[in-house]
Structures are given as structure tokens and as C-alpha cells.
Motif scaffolding. Sequence first.
Motif, PDB file in Angstrom:
ATOM      1  N   GLU A 187       0.834  -1.205   0.000  1.00 40.70           N
ATOM      2  CA  GLU A 187       0.000   0.000   0.000  1.00 40.70           C
ATOM      3  C   GLU A 187       0.865   1.250   0.000  1.00 40.70           C
ATOM      4  O   GLU A 187       0.619   2.206  -0.749  1.00 40.70           O
ATOM      5  CB  GLU A 187      -0.925  -0.014   1.218  1.00 40.70           C
ATOM      6  CG  GLU A 187      -1.903   1.143   1.263  1.00 40.70           C
ATOM      7  CD  GLU A 187      -2.848   1.063   2.455  1.00 40.70           C
ATOM      8  OE1 GLU A 187      -3.438   2.108   2.808  1.00 40.70           O
ATOM      9  OE2 GLU A 187      -2.992  -0.039   3.028  1.00 40.70           O
ATOM     10  N   ALA A 188       1.897   1.243   0.850  1.00 43.69           N
ATOM     11  CA  ALA A 188       2.828   2.373   0.884  1.00 43.69           C
ATOM     12  C   ALA A 188       3.594   2.479  -0.429  1.00 43.69           C
ATOM     13  O   ALA A 188       3.904   3.588  -0.892  1.00 43.69           O
ATOM     14  CB  ALA A 188       3.809   2.214   2.054  1.00 43.69           C
ATOM     15  N   ALA A 189       3.892   1.337  -1.033  1.00 43.31           N
ATOM     16  CA  ALA A 189       4.642   1.328  -2.295  1.00 43.31           C
ATOM     17  C   ALA A 189       3.898   2.087  -3.388  1.00 43.31           C
ATOM     18  O   ALA A 189       4.510   2.812  -4.185  1.00 43.31           O
ATOM     19  CB  ALA A 189       4.908  -0.111  -2.738  1.00 43.31           C
ATOM     20  N   GLU A 190       2.575   1.930  -3.432  1.00 43.62           N
ATOM     21  CA  GLU A 190       1.778   2.655  -4.433  1.00 43.62           C
ATOM     22  C   GLU A 190       1.882   4.158  -4.223  1.00 43.62           C
ATOM     23  O   GLU A 190       1.990   4.936  -5.174  1.00 43.62           O
ATOM     24  CB  GLU A 190       0.320   2.200  -4.361  1.00 43.62           C
ATOM     25  CG  GLU A 190       0.070   0.822  -4.943  1.00 43.62           C
ATOM     26  CD  GLU A 190       0.442   0.746  -6.411  1.00 43.62           C
ATOM     27  OE1 GLU A 190       0.087   1.670  -7.173  1.00 43.62           O
ATOM     28  OE2 GLU A 190       1.101  -0.235  -6.793  1.00 43.62           O
ATOM     29  N   LYS A 191       1.853   4.578  -2.971  1.00 39.13           N
ATOM     30  CA  LYS A 191       1.980   6.007  -2.663  1.00 39.13           C
ATOM     31  C   LYS A 191       3.382   6.507  -3.020  1.00 39.13           C
ATOM     32  O   LYS A 191       3.548   7.641  -3.486  1.00 39.13           O
ATOM     33  CB  LYS A 191       1.687   6.249  -1.186  1.00 39.13           C
ATOM     34  CG  LYS A 191       0.261   5.914  -0.782  1.00 39.13           C
ATOM     35  CD  LYS A 191       0.056   6.106   0.714  1.00 39.13           C
ATOM     36  CE  LYS A 191      -1.358   5.718   1.134  1.00 39.13           C
ATOM     37  NZ  LYS A 191      -1.553   5.846   2.605  1.00 39.13           N
ATOM     38  N   MET A 192       4.388   5.662  -2.792  1.00 38.53           N
ATOM     39  CA  MET A 192       5.759   6.039  -3.132  1.00 38.53           C
ATOM     40  C   MET A 192       5.914   6.264  -4.632  1.00 38.53           C
ATOM     41  O   MET A 192       6.573   7.211  -5.072  1.00 38.53           O
ATOM     42  CB  MET A 192       6.736   4.957  -2.658  1.00 38.53           C
ATOM     43  CG  MET A 192       6.887   4.849  -1.154  1.00 38.53           C
ATOM     44  SD  MET A 192       7.972   3.472  -0.700  1.00 38.53           S
ATOM     45  CE  MET A 192       7.922   3.566   1.095  1.00 38.53           C
ATOM     46  N   LEU A 193       5.311   5.377  -5.416  1.00 41.03           N
ATOM     47  CA  LEU A 193       5.380   5.513  -6.871  1.00 41.03           C
ATOM     48  C   LEU A 193       4.778   6.841  -7.337  1.00 41.03           C
ATOM     49  O   LEU A 193       5.320   7.509  -8.224  1.00 41.03           O
ATOM     50  CB  LEU A 193       4.660   4.348  -7.546  1.00 41.03           C
ATOM     51  CG  LEU A 193       5.405   3.017  -7.581  1.00 41.03           C
ATOM     52  CD1 LEU A 193       4.486   1.890  -8.011  1.00 41.03           C
ATOM     53  CD2 LEU A 193       6.611   3.091  -8.518  1.00 41.03           C
ATOM     54  N   LYS A 194       3.673   7.231  -6.720  1.00 44.25           N
ATOM     55  CA  LYS A 194       3.046   8.499  -7.073  1.00 44.25           C
ATOM     56  C   LYS A 194       3.935   9.674  -6.687  1.00 44.25           C
ATOM     57  O   LYS A 194       4.019  10.672  -7.410  1.00 44.25           O
ATOM     58  CB  LYS A 194       1.686   8.610  -6.388  1.00 44.25           C
ATOM     59  CG  LYS A 194       0.645   7.624  -6.914  1.00 44.25           C
ATOM     60  CD  LYS A 194      -0.665   7.747  -6.170  1.00 44.25           C
ATOM     61  CE  LYS A 194      -1.678   6.723  -6.696  1.00 44.25           C
ATOM     62  NZ  LYS A 194      -2.972   6.800  -5.936  1.00 44.25           N
TER      63      LYS A 194
END
Length: 365
Positions: A187-194
Motif C-alpha cells: 500500500e505504501a509502495a503505491e503512494k511512493m510511486l506516485k
Amino acid sequence: MPGNTFGHSFRITTWGESHGKALGVTVDGVPAGLPLEPQMIQKELDRRRPGQSQVSTPRSESDSVEILSGIFEGKTTGTPISMMVWNKDARSSSYDNIKDVARPGHADYPYTEKYGTRDYRGGGRSSARETIGRVAAGAIAKEILARYGVEVVAHVIALGTVCAKPLPLDVIKENLEKTPVRCADLEAAEKMLKEVEAAREEHESIGGMVEIIATGVPAGIGEPVFDKLDADIAKAMMGIGAVKAVEIGAGFEAAHLKGSQMNDPFFMEGEKVVTSTNNAGGILGGLSTGMPIVCRTSVKPTPSISKPQQTVNLKEMKDTEINIQGRHDPTIPPRMVPVAEAMMALVIVDHMIRSGRIHPNSLLK
């Protein structure tokens, strides 16, 4: 130029520049009898090579390794192992217009002051491509450690303003390579990508944190004074170009704890001494406790950004402005993961050899 060699009994010397013909490493102290094929090294180099995702530089390099020495009939002989990777996609012309200008955040100015000259193409020796040699050597160290039940895993725990939640080690290993940012908290990874994409659109870069965990390290590894295990780990991590801080275990938080909170109580688990907590990060008095070794590194934003910045022309010695072009990583931590694993593995295998846990010909038995 001294300072290109790392280690004591297991020693590596890296060589080469970002835009030179090739880069490589010589590894001395590898025990004889270790089965070693190029694909074992290539697996780790493939994890660090550029051009794999939207969070890395688009520079396209296969980083194919060639093993030049130290192997006979598929096994190590105990003699130095030399490995090389050719540079094939360097575009040196991108640096012609800034060859006399000190790039903010880079080592251009102190290099020029120390040596009177520098290879301005991609940073030369100070480029992150130097870590090719470290990762290749670390692949050998990891192969050795695996035979003694030692495993090293690193993962991104923060990127920009996004922080991952703590996760069990088995989940970290399962999720590590599922996203380009190498964050096990998906979940955090998706935010990091953004956040990476937003920084790229703003011609910016972002930093983050990488955590490194070593399990299976026996108690009593290390030295109690100047060559403390944690001191050598700190040196190894700080020797990675973009790292600006290192902590072991509770790290900086230890400054805010009471002794009763910081101390890790001992208890027996069968015939093994363990601790109920691990604020020490697996190291006491410079020696391993047998608990997981936990280290975290703070990684600065990529210094090469395509925004106007104030600087100095070192040839004319006058103020000027720079706008860096070329192919650069928008963030460093995801590609630093295999580098950090390599450096941790190099330190541990070196200390295990020094302590007698690994003998020069032990793998022949």
C-alpha cells in the motif's frame, strides 16, 4: 588514489569509471571450493542495473559480468577473483557543457581541490556505477554466507514523505521485488510511486530510507574495540555514495529511551540464549548477539536534477548557473537495496573469516 579497497580477510578492490571502458572488482580471500558461475553474480547485478523501471535512470546497460580469474572447473580456487562489466551505453557528450562547473550535491568541487583534475563524465569514479563492483563481490559473499545459514535482506522503508509500516521478515522477503520501489508494504509502495512521479514532473528528486536485516549470524562475531561489527557496518553503509546517516537497532531513538526500555532482556529458548526485544540491533560491545542484525540508512535525494541551480565555474572561478541534463535516477533507495545487501554481506563474511568461523579451505570439506 587510495581508498578503493574494503575489508580485512575478505577484501575487495573496485575499479573503473562511469563513462570509462569498463568497471570491475578484484575479490581476495574467497575460500576455495565454492561453486561459482557467472549467473550467480549476474542475478545480483540485474537487481541493481539501470533502465528497469520508472524509478530508475533510462540509461540502458546489460551489466553483463565476465569472471576473469579465480575459478577452475566451476569452483573457486582460493586465489583472487577478478570480475568486469563493460560500459556500453555511456553518453559523455551530455556533460561537455558542464565540465568546468561544480554540480551542487556532487563531489566535483572537492575532487578538483584534492586532485587538481577530475573525470567529469557522469562523475567518473564517484559515480553510482562504481557500485557494480561491490554488488558483484557481495554476490560471492552472500553465496558463502548461505552455506552457514546467514541471510541478508534489504528493503525500502521510506521514500519522500511516505513511510512503510513494520512487517514480519517473511512478508518482507515475499513482497520485496513485487514493486519497482522495493517496499514490502504494498500500500505504501503505491503512494511512493506516485511521489516519485510527482517529483519527476517537477524536475525534482526524492530521498528515503533503506533497512538492512541479517539473520543467522552466530553470536560472538566482531571485535570489541576499533573493529566493532557495528562500526564496520556503519563504515560500509556510509561508504555508499548517497548515504548520509546510519543507525543500528533503536538507533537515534535510543537517545530518548530509559535504560530499562533500551536494554534487551535475555532468556533461554531451548539451549539458545536470545533476547525478548532487539533494541541493540543484534550487536552489543561490537560483537553479534545472535539476534537479527538490523541497520537503517538515510539516503539523500539524487543530486542531479534538471532545475536551474546556483554554482561556480571552477575554471573561471566565478558564479554561474547550472541546469543538469542527461539520464538520472529520480530516487536512489530502490536501486540501493542490492548495494546495501552486498555491503552488509561483505562485512559479515569478513568477520566470520577473521573469527575462524569460516576457514580458507572449509568449503572443500
